[in-house]
Write a protein that holds these residues in place. Structure first.
Motif, mmCIF file in Angstrom:
data_model
loop_
_atom_site.group_PDB
_atom_site.id
_atom_site.type_symbol
_atom_site.label_atom_id
_atom_site.label_comp_id
_atom_site.label_asym_id
_atom_site.label_seq_id
_atom_site.Cartn_x
_atom_site.Cartn_y
_atom_site.Cartn_z
ATOM 1 N N ILE A 67 0.815 -1.210 0.000
ATOM 2 C CA ILE A 67 0.000 0.000 0.000
ATOM 3 C C ILE A 67 0.854 1.267 0.000
ATOM 4 C CG2 ILE A 67 -1.821 1.292 1.230
ATOM 5 C CD1 ILE A 67 -2.702 -1.487 0.093
ATOM 6 N N PHE A 116 -11.365 0.328 0.398
ATOM 7 C CA PHE A 116 -11.072 -0.888 -0.359
ATOM 8 C C PHE A 116 -11.337 -0.717 -1.852
ATOM 9 C CE2 PHE A 116 -12.298 -2.175 3.937
ATOM 10 C CZ PHE A 116 -11.157 -2.851 4.332
ATOM 11 N N GLY A 117 -11.672 0.485 -2.258
ATOM 12 C CA GLY A 117 -11.915 0.755 -3.668
ATOM 13 C C GLY A 117 -13.340 0.497 -4.126
ATOM 14 N N ASN A 146 -11.304 -3.475 -7.877
ATOM 15 C CA ASN A 146 -12.328 -2.429 -7.980
ATOM 16 C C ASN A 146 -11.958 -1.317 -8.952
ATOM 17 O OD1 ASN A 146 -14.496 -3.299 -6.311
ATOM 18 N ND2 ASN A 146 -13.181 -2.941 -4.546
ATOM 19 N N SER A 147 -10.712 -1.264 -9.373
ATOM 20 C CA SER A 147 -10.294 -0.231 -10.321
ATOM 21 C C SER A 147 -10.464 -0.677 -11.769
ATOM 22 C CB SER A 147 -8.842 0.176 -10.070
ATOM 23 O OG SER A 147 -7.964 -0.870 -10.452
ATOM 24 N N THR A 190 -14.850 2.962 0.377
ATOM 25 C CA THR A 190 -13.872 3.500 -0.567
ATOM 26 C C THR A 190 -12.436 3.156 -0.165
ATOM 27 O OG1 THR A 190 -13.790 5.666 0.532
ATOM 28 C CG2 THR A 190 -15.394 5.394 -1.269
ATOM 29 N N ILE A 211 -6.341 -5.611 1.116
ATOM 30 C CA ILE A 211 -6.668 -4.233 0.727
ATOM 31 C C ILE A 211 -6.205 -3.967 -0.693
ATOM 32 C CG2 ILE A 211 -6.206 -1.776 1.176
ATOM 33 C CD1 ILE A 211 -5.751 -2.622 4.163
ATOM 34 N N TYR A 212 -4.957 -4.337 -0.968
ATOM 35 C CA TYR A 212 -4.375 -4.093 -2.284
ATOM 36 C C TYR A 212 -5.188 -4.767 -3.390
ATOM 37 C CZ TYR A 212 -0.954 -3.882 -6.044
ATOM 38 O OH TYR A 212 -0.341 -3.659 -7.252
ATOM 39 N N CYS A 256 -8.328 -5.806 -3.331
ATOM 40 C CA CYS A 256 -9.643 -5.167 -3.459
ATOM 41 C C CYS A 256 -9.535 -3.897 -4.287
ATOM 42 C CB CYS A 256 -10.223 -4.832 -2.088
ATOM 43 S SG CYS A 256 -10.878 -6.241 -1.185
ATOM 44 N N ARG A 257 -8.538 -3.091 -3.993
ATOM 45 C CA ARG A 257 -8.364 -1.848 -4.743
ATOM 46 C C ARG A 257 -8.087 -2.113 -6.207
ATOM 47 N NH1 ARG A 257 -4.787 1.776 -0.452
ATOM 48 N NH2 ARG A 257 -6.475 2.012 1.095
ATOM 49 N N GLN A 258 -7.236 -3.117 -6.476
ATOM 50 C CA GLN A 258 -6.923 -3.465 -7.865
ATOM 51 C C GLN A 258 -8.170 -3.953 -8.604
ATOM 52 O OE1 GLN A 258 -3.885 -1.828 -7.894
ATOM 53 N NE2 GLN A 258 -3.481 -3.301 -9.478
#
Length: 120
Positions: A8, A68-69, A118-119, A66, A111-112, A114-116
């Protein structure tokens, strides 16, 4: 444990003794009474598996989606998860930890991802 930096914030990770809970397991207060908790493994978002202790699984819904994206209106929590098993091994173990983000590597990877995801 090949990772050396936080996924992160890129801070150098340290090894720390932690409880089974992947969210709060590095918290010093929780380490003082970790044996009193019940732990369970769940399949959570994007087929990831996490172990939570009884309070963290309930408190998870207090996170801002947000972080977690996810879309800001998404409701987070156990209703989205699949129960896998009760965790009987409550012993302390070593895990990498980010002193900046203040999470275990296992939760940082969650977390990483999820963000990836969700992007996309």
């Amino acid at each position: 444990m090949a990772e050396t930096n936080c996924p992160i914030c890129n801070t150098v990770l340290i090894v720390k003794e932690v409880t089974p809970c992947m969210e709060c397991g590095a918290n010093e207060f929780e380490r003082d009474h970790y044996q009193d908790h019940e732990y369970a493994e769940y399949e959570v978002y994007f087929q990831q598996k996490l172990i939570f202790y009884d309070f963290c699984k309930i408190d998870f819904s207090s996170y801002d989606a947000t972080f977690f994206g996810f879309h800001p209106t998404k409701t987070l929590g156990i209703s989205d998860w699949a129960y896998i098993r009760s965790v009987q091994d409550k012993e302390l173990r070593n895990d990498k930890y980010c002193p900046n983000c203040q999470y275990r590597l296992s939760f940082l990877k969650f977390i990483y991802k999820c963000r990836q995801e969700n992007s996309k």
